[in-house]
Design an enzyme around this catalytic site. Structure first.
Site, PDB file in Angstrom:
ATOM      1  N   HIS A 186       0.400  -1.307  -0.217  1.00 33.92           N
ATOM      2  CA  HIS A 186      -0.071  -0.083  -0.287  1.00 33.92           C
ATOM      3  C   HIS A 186       0.986   1.053   0.058  1.00 33.92           C
ATOM      4  O   HIS A 186       1.771   1.440   0.574  1.00 33.92           O
ATOM      5  CB  HIS A 186      -0.817   0.339   1.317  1.00 33.92           C
ATOM      6  CG  HIS A 186      -0.206   0.301   2.146  1.00 33.92           C
ATOM      7  ND1 HIS A 186       0.456   1.217   2.956  1.00 33.92           N
ATOM      8  CD2 HIS A 186       0.522  -1.117   2.861  1.00 33.92           C
ATOM      9  CE1 HIS A 186       0.826   1.035   4.238  1.00 33.92           C
ATOM     10  NE2 HIS A 186       0.891  -0.482   4.168  1.00 33.92           N
ATOM     11  N   HIS A 213      12.292  -1.380 -13.401  1.00 33.16           N
ATOM     12  CA  HIS A 213      11.957  -3.140 -13.079  1.00 33.16           C
ATOM     13  C   HIS A 213      12.011  -3.958 -12.138  1.00 33.16           C
ATOM     14  O   HIS A 213      13.098  -3.841 -11.526  1.00 33.16           O
ATOM     15  CB  HIS A 213      12.790  -3.972 -14.025  1.00 33.16           C
ATOM     16  CG  HIS A 213      12.391  -5.029 -14.687  1.00 33.16           C
ATOM     17  ND1 HIS A 213      13.924  -5.910 -15.552  1.00 33.16           N
ATOM     18  CD2 HIS A 213      11.787  -5.921 -14.220  1.00 33.16           C
ATOM     19  CE1 HIS A 213      12.611  -6.617 -15.600  1.00 33.16           C
ATOM     20  NE2 HIS A 213      12.246  -7.104 -14.916  1.00 33.16           N
TER      21      HIS A 213
END
Length: 202
Positions: free
Chosen positions: A136, A145
């Site tokens: 979150h 990446h």
């Protein structure tokens, strides 16, 4: 249905194509790669030199070139294609779990088994690979990446162009600078300045 062209013909491209085809929002018209090759049933359309010519026929593009230690190829190609006028859809695997409260930038892909929780933000042209967990309120920059199985805990900030290796874990509330390289299976428990290379610590 809109047609899209793929840039790249390696292993990462195969994984991307699997997600894109399963998404069923685009038909893949073919692929471009600087080395002419056979790539399954997809049609070879040319190299980077043909970008402008092909734009007359196709509006949508996706960069399916992987990134480990060098992000310049993906970044330069993204900017070049953007300058010509290509549009970059984002793709989310049907096998991923992504909160509706997540914001995802253009040209980003979220692969099979990834979990992205509420309030997370992911930038443009990024790869969220298989089995990644983004907790979150974390923010992932452009051209990043996150390799398979990496974990980004809550309220963490990862700067543009950073690579996070497979199995790496980043503790909550950490700030990682731009263009960092975090090796596989690390536990990152401190802030990292830009262009850091973080090697596994026991």
């Amino acid at each position: 249905m809109n047609k899209i062209i793929i840039f790249g013909a390696g292993g990462h491209a195969r994984s991307c194509i699997d997600v894109i085809m399963d998404n069923k929002k685009f038909v893949i018209a073919g692929f471009l790669d600087n080395k002419k090759s056979n790539f399954g049933k997809l049609k070879y359309l040319g190299s980077d030199k043909d970008i402008v010519k092909i734009k007359k026929k196709y509006n949508y593009a996706f960069i399916a070139i992987g990134q480990i230690k060098n992000n310049s190829t993906r970044i330069n190609l993204f900017n070049k294609l953007l300058g010509v006028g290509y549009k970059f859809p984002s793709f989310i695997s049907k096998k991923a779990i992504v909160s509706k409260e997540t914001k995802i930038g253009d040209g980003t892909i979220i692969m099979h088994g990834a979990i992205v929780n509420s309030g997370a933000k992911i930038g443009k042209n990024s790869i969220i690979n298989s089995g990644v967990i983004i907790e979150h309120d974390s923010q992932i920059g452009d051209h990043c990446h996150l390799a398979p199985g990496s974990i980004v805990n809550g309220q963490t900030l990862i700067g543009n162009g950073t690579f996070v290796g497979s199995g790496a874990v980043i503790r909550e509330n950490i700030k990682v600078g731009k263009n960092c390289i975090i090796s596989a299976n690390c536990f990152v428990k401190k802030n990292l300045p830009k262009k850091s290379t973080f090697i596994n610590e026991k």
